[in-house]
Design an enzyme around this catalytic site. Sequence first.
Site, PDB file in Angstrom:
ATOM      1  N   PRO A  97     -95.777 103.175 -45.069  1.00 52.39           N
ATOM      2  CA  PRO A  97     -95.878 102.632 -43.713  1.00 52.39           C
ATOM      3  C   PRO A  97     -97.272 102.882 -43.148  1.00 52.39           C
ATOM      4  O   PRO A  97     -98.057 103.650 -43.706  1.00 52.39           O
ATOM      5  CB  PRO A  97     -94.822 103.426 -42.939  1.00 52.39           C
ATOM      6  CG  PRO A  97     -94.654 104.688 -43.703  1.00 52.39           C
ATOM      7  CD  PRO A  97     -94.960 104.368 -45.137  1.00 52.39           C
ATOM      8  N   GLU A  98     -97.569 102.252 -42.058  1.00 51.92           N
ATOM      9  CA  GLU A  98     -98.885 102.399 -41.436  1.00 51.92           C
ATOM     10  C   GLU A  98     -99.092 103.776 -40.824  1.00 51.92           C
ATOM     11  O   GLU A  98    -100.191 104.310 -40.856  1.00 51.92           O
ATOM     12  CB  GLU A  98     -99.085 101.327 -40.360  1.00 51.92           C
ATOM     13  CG  GLU A  98     -99.339  99.958 -40.923  1.00 51.92           C
ATOM     14  CD  GLU A  98    -100.575  99.916 -41.793  1.00 51.92           C
ATOM     15  OE1 GLU A  98    -101.669 100.260 -41.308  1.00 51.92           O
ATOM     16  OE2 GLU A  98    -100.458  99.544 -42.974  1.00 51.92           O
ATOM     17  N   ILE A  99     -98.035 104.344 -40.255  1.00 49.09           N
ATOM     18  CA  ILE A  99     -98.159 105.639 -39.563  1.00 49.09           C
ATOM     19  C   ILE A  99     -97.002 106.549 -39.960  1.00 49.09           C
ATOM     20  O   ILE A  99     -95.853 106.120 -40.004  1.00 49.09           O
ATOM     21  CB  ILE A  99     -98.191 105.461 -38.030  1.00 49.09           C
ATOM     22  CG1 ILE A  99     -99.375 104.595 -37.616  1.00 49.09           C
ATOM     23  CG2 ILE A  99     -98.255 106.820 -37.326  1.00 49.09           C
ATOM     24  CD1 ILE A  99     -99.380 104.204 -36.150  1.00 49.09           C
TER      25      ILE A  99
END
Length: 140
Positions: A97-99
Site C-alpha cells: 500500500p502507499e502508506i
Amino acid sequence: LSGGKNKLPLKMYRESMQGMVKRLVQRSTPSNLAYIAELHGHSLTGKMDHLVCFVPGMLALGASAGLPEANEHMELAKELADTCYQFYERTPTGLSPEIIQFKGDHDFVVDPGARHSLLRPETVESLFILWRTTHDVKYR
C-alpha cells in the site's frame, strides 16, 4: 562530479543520515522491524510512505563509498529493505500500500485511506542496489 573536491555534499549527506538514524529510525513490535518515522514538530508519528523505501538503496550506496559509518549504514539498509519487503509479503494482494501505520503489537497496519498501490519502484530499486553492493542472492 567534482572529483572529490567539493566536500559540502558529503558533509550534508553524513549529517542528514546521522540525524535520520538518531531521530527517525524506530522499531516495530513484536518483530522489531526497522522503519523511518515522520517527525511533526517534536512529535514522532509511526507512519511510513512507500516512497521512503528508496532509503535502503541510498544507504547502501553511501556505505559503498567507504564512509566510517559504512557498516552501520549497510546493516540499516538491509533492515529497512526487509521492512519494505514485508509491506508486500504481508498484504493479501502481494502489493504494497502507499502508506503504512506502525502502532500497537501488530508491527504495522495499512493506512485505511491509502490501501491502494501505485506500483512504485522504490523497493525494487533498493533491492537492486543491495544486490549490486552486497552480491547477496536474497536480493536477486
